[in-house]
Design a protein around this motif. Sequence first.
Motif, PDB file in Angstrom:
ATOM      1  N   ALA A 182      40.527  38.856  39.564  1.00 46.45           N
ATOM      2  CA  ALA A 182      41.403  39.001  40.738  1.00 46.45           C
ATOM      3  C   ALA A 182      42.497  40.017  40.469  1.00 46.45           C
ATOM      4  CB  ALA A 182      42.017  37.653  41.098  1.00 46.45           C
ATOM      5  N   SER A 183      43.041  40.008  39.243  1.00 42.29           N
ATOM      6  CA  SER A 183      44.098  40.949  38.870  1.00 42.29           C
ATOM      7  C   SER A 183      43.599  42.390  38.901  1.00 42.29           C
ATOM      8  CB  SER A 183      44.629  40.603  37.477  1.00 42.29           C
ATOM      9  OG  SER A 183      45.682  41.454  37.107  1.00 42.29           O
ATOM     10  N   VAL A 184      42.400  42.612  38.343  1.00 36.26           N
ATOM     11  CA  VAL A 184      41.813  43.953  38.358  1.00 36.26           C
ATOM     12  C   VAL A 184      41.527  44.394  39.796  1.00 36.26           C
ATOM     13  CG1 VAL A 184      39.792  45.322  37.707  1.00 36.26           C
ATOM     14  CG2 VAL A 184      40.835  43.798  36.041  1.00 36.26           C
ATOM     15  N   THR A 185      41.005  43.485  40.594  1.00 40.30           N
ATOM     16  CA  THR A 185      40.713  43.798  41.996  1.00 40.30           C
ATOM     17  C   THR A 185      41.983  44.239  42.723  1.00 40.30           C
ATOM     18  OG1 THR A 185      38.868  42.229  42.082  1.00 40.30           O
ATOM     19  CG2 THR A 185      39.851  42.872  44.181  1.00 40.30           C
ATOM     20  N   HIS A 186      43.095  43.552  42.460  1.00 35.85           N
ATOM     21  CA  HIS A 186      44.349  43.923  43.125  1.00 35.85           C
ATOM     22  C   HIS A 186      44.817  45.310  42.682  1.00 35.85           C
ATOM     23  CE1 HIS A 186      48.279  43.491  45.001  1.00 35.85           C
ATOM     24  NE2 HIS A 186      48.790  44.013  43.883  1.00 35.85           N
ATOM     25  N   GLU A 187      44.843  45.552  41.365  1.00 42.17           N
ATOM     26  CA  GLU A 187      45.387  46.805  40.838  1.00 42.17           C
ATOM     27  C   GLU A 187      44.555  48.026  41.225  1.00 42.17           C
ATOM     28  OE1 GLU A 187      46.462  46.872  36.716  1.00 42.17           O
ATOM     29  OE2 GLU A 187      47.472  44.925  36.805  1.00 42.17           O
ATOM     30  N   MET A 188      43.230  47.837  41.356  1.00 40.16           N
ATOM     31  CA  MET A 188      42.366  48.993  41.580  1.00 40.16           C
ATOM     32  C   MET A 188      41.804  49.077  42.991  1.00 40.16           C
ATOM     33  SD  MET A 188      40.389  49.414  37.986  1.00 40.16           S
ATOM     34  CE  MET A 188      39.949  51.061  38.497  1.00 40.16           C
ATOM     35  N   ALA A 189      41.716  47.951  43.686  1.00 40.38           N
ATOM     36  CA  ALA A 189      41.078  47.981  45.001  1.00 40.38           C
ATOM     37  C   ALA A 189      42.030  47.664  46.155  1.00 40.38           C
ATOM     38  CB  ALA A 189      39.909  46.996  45.030  1.00 40.38           C
ATOM     39  N   ILE A 190      43.149  47.011  45.858  1.00 40.37           N
ATOM     40  CA  ILE A 190      44.062  46.618  46.924  1.00 40.37           C
ATOM     41  C   ILE A 190      45.371  47.409  46.884  1.00 40.37           C
ATOM     42  CG2 ILE A 190      45.309  44.690  47.980  1.00 40.37           C
ATOM     43  CD1 ILE A 190      42.251  44.450  48.112  1.00 40.37           C
TER      44      ILE A 190
ATOM     45  N   SER B 257      51.382  41.630  47.848  1.00 37.55           N
ATOM     46  CA  SER B 257      51.670  41.078  46.530  1.00 37.55           C
ATOM     47  C   SER B 257      50.379  40.631  45.844  1.00 37.55           C
ATOM     48  CB  SER B 257      52.615  39.884  46.638  1.00 37.55           C
ATOM     49  OG  SER B 257      51.953  38.773  47.224  1.00 37.55           O
ATOM     50  N   THR B 258      50.438  40.522  44.519  1.00 35.06           N
ATOM     51  CA  THR B 258      49.271  40.051  43.762  1.00 35.06           C
ATOM     52  C   THR B 258      48.920  38.613  44.113  1.00 35.06           C
ATOM     53  OG1 THR B 258      50.769  39.431  41.948  1.00 35.06           O
ATOM     54  CG2 THR B 258      49.686  41.579  41.797  1.00 35.06           C
ATOM     55  N   LEU B 259      49.923  37.824  44.477  1.00 37.04           N
ATOM     56  CA  LEU B 259      49.684  36.425  44.831  1.00 37.04           C
ATOM     57  C   LEU B 259      48.853  36.320  46.107  1.00 37.04           C
ATOM     58  CD1 LEU B 259      50.205  33.484  44.056  1.00 37.04           C
ATOM     59  CD2 LEU B 259      52.302  33.558  45.440  1.00 37.04           C
ATOM     60  N   VAL B 260      49.132  37.181  47.079  1.00 35.66           N
ATOM     61  CA  VAL B 260      48.351  37.191  48.318  1.00 35.66           C
ATOM     62  C   VAL B 260      46.905  37.565  48.019  1.00 35.66           C
ATOM     63  CG1 VAL B 260      48.007  38.357  50.537  1.00 35.66           C
ATOM     64  CG2 VAL B 260      50.314  37.686  49.818  1.00 35.66           C
ATOM     65  N   THR B 261      46.722  38.597  47.182  1.00 36.91           N
ATOM     66  CA  THR B 261      45.371  39.024  46.811  1.00 36.91           C
ATOM     67  C   THR B 261      44.601  37.916  46.110  1.00 36.91           C
ATOM     68  OG1 THR B 261      46.070  41.329  46.557  1.00 36.91           O
ATOM     69  CG2 THR B 261      44.018  40.698  45.504  1.00 36.91           C
ATOM     70  N   SER B 262      45.216  37.318  45.096  1.00 37.79           N
ATOM     71  CA  SER B 262      44.515  36.287  44.327  1.00 37.79           C
ATOM     72  C   SER B 262      44.214  35.049  45.178  1.00 37.79           C
ATOM     73  CB  SER B 262      45.322  35.892  43.082  1.00 37.79           C
ATOM     74  OG  SER B 262      46.577  35.342  43.428  1.00 37.79           O
ATOM     75  N   THR B 263      45.087  34.748  46.149  1.00 34.72           N
ATOM     76  CA  THR B 263      44.852  33.595  47.027  1.00 34.72           C
ATOM     77  C   THR B 263      43.631  33.817  47.911  1.00 34.72           C
ATOM     78  OG1 THR B 263      47.217  33.049  47.073  1.00 34.72           O
ATOM     79  CG2 THR B 263      45.848  32.128  48.821  1.00 34.72           C
ATOM     80  N   ILE B 264      43.588  34.959  48.598  1.00 34.25           N
ATOM     81  CA  ILE B 264      42.439  35.276  49.467  1.00 34.25           C
ATOM     82  C   ILE B 264      41.168  35.391  48.639  1.00 34.25           C
ATOM     83  CG2 ILE B 264      41.460  37.003  51.023  1.00 34.25           C
ATOM     84  CD1 ILE B 264      44.358  37.668  51.869  1.00 34.25           C
ATOM     85  N   TYR B 265      41.300  36.048  47.487  1.00 31.74           N
ATOM     86  CA  TYR B 265      40.161  36.276  46.586  1.00 31.74           C
ATOM     87  C   TYR B 265      39.507  34.955  46.190  1.00 31.74           C
ATOM     88  CZ  TYR B 265      37.810  38.200  42.384  1.00 31.74           C
ATOM     89  OH  TYR B 265      36.897  38.579  41.431  1.00 31.74           O
ATOM     90  N   PHE B 266      40.306  33.997  45.716  1.00 29.96           N
ATOM     91  CA  PHE B 266      39.725  32.753  45.226  1.00 29.96           C
ATOM     92  C   PHE B 266      39.358  31.784  46.359  1.00 29.96           C
ATOM     93  CE2 PHE B 266      41.044  34.147  41.039  1.00 29.96           C
ATOM     94  CZ  PHE B 266      39.954  33.715  40.276  1.00 29.96           C
ATOM     95  N   LEU B 267      39.863  31.992  47.552  1.00 32.48           N
ATOM     96  CA  LEU B 267      39.346  31.253  48.711  1.00 32.48           C
ATOM     97  C   LEU B 267      37.893  31.662  48.971  1.00 32.48           C
ATOM     98  CD1 LEU B 267      42.318  31.218  51.276  1.00 32.48           C
ATOM     99  CD2 LEU B 267      41.169  29.222  50.273  1.00 32.48           C
ATOM    100  N   LEU B 268      37.620  32.974  48.871  1.00 34.55           N
ATOM    101  CA  LEU B 268      36.254  33.476  49.049  1.00 34.55           C
ATOM    102  C   LEU B 268      35.347  33.019  47.910  1.00 34.55           C
ATOM    103  CD1 LEU B 268      37.038  37.100  50.289  1.00 34.55           C
ATOM    104  CD2 LEU B 268      36.137  35.200  51.636  1.00 34.55           C
TER     105      LEU B 268
END
Length: 427
Positions: free
Chosen positions: A99-107, A114-125
């Motif tokens: 999730a961290s890599v996805t945020h830094e490179m894709a989002i 924020s990284t928290l928003v990314t990781s939340t949506i990511y792990f819901l999926l």
Amino acid sequence: MNKPKEILVTAFALFSLFFGAGNLILPPYLGFKAGQDWFLVTMGFALTAVLIPVLGIFAHAKLQGTIYDFGKKVSPLFSSIYCIVIYVIAISLPAPRTASVTHEMAIAPFFNTSTLVTSTIYFLLVFVFVMNRNKILDLIGKFLTPLIGIILLSIILVGIITSPFELSKPLLEAPFSGGILEGYQTFDAIGAVVVGAVIVISINMRNNKTFEEKKDLITKSGLIAGFGLMVIYTGLILCGSLFQSKFSLDASRTEVLIGLSNFTLGYTGSLFLSVLVALACFTTAVGIVTGTSDYFKGLFNGSQMAYVVTAILGCLIGVLVGSYNVGFIIDVALPALMFIYPITIILIVLNVLPDKYATKIVFRAVVLITFLFSIPDFLKYMMPLEDIQYFLGFIPLSEYSLAWVFPSIISFLLMNLYVNKFRKEKL
């Protein structure tokens, strides 16, 4: 008989479950550091990021059980502890790192979130996919992996064709061992014992195959997935070395990969890379959370509730840890890897070997020695004390953080000599 299409779909699924965050960001950076020594680095990296993981899949083909079966010859208690440690590490470090890599490179390059928003949506999926695990092989094998392969091969081919072909001096003092240790960070040996079990269970849920048919399917799929990993790793490492002069000496792992995509495919390459990162990381996270949930479901007599609760907890951990940056997660992971990776490698190798060379007494002796000689390397990264450095100076390969290798090999040979001698005396 296994159909070629079925073998390919399973191989694609394996490749995609292996190919996560570390597999993307590590090879180009290794090539950048290796320069002229890119081939030596490739061989070292392939040892721990291709050969050992493929052997892990072979071991699963032979055992066709769960991760628990990898250590049961040592003792039931050891195997239970090992399983829990592996799953705790897997769900706490490599899964959130995706999730961290996805945020830094894709989002982050495109959205100001924020990284928290990314990781939340990511792990819901991730949770949605884990709860539909009977569709994992089809969704990953038929659709996601081919797309990942096309994007990666495009970057590699364009990179080789358009590169300045300038191989600079290496920035690594020990390219081969550096490649080995960087291969640890892929978590692929751990991934092999975790996602291999996911593949076995998924095949059992979908097919009524004999033991030998499943063994053939898993073995052939493992070989194809391993070949794919080798091609991609070699290409990315070579591209990293060819474009070394384009980066500053203090470039980070993610900067090298983003730069490489820009040099090869331009702005379009960055968009492609964003899709690639999201897909590659996501499939790995799904595999890890599914494997962990499967294990705890088995601990509670096949309870679906245990599966769901574990999946929820795993995704919550992913949300929290995944909100940190990639560099921090990699640094935190290193001591844990120095401790658990050698034991995992030894268990994989012993389970692949014929049973006559891997008896219970051999398992116990070799695993114990590996455990003992992994402790100094672990402590070296936890607290670099002078006493530990002095002790390590007497062990071969300790300067490369591979102090466990020779003692493990020697204990394996000695125990097999003892077992053979005992058998002859008994006769």
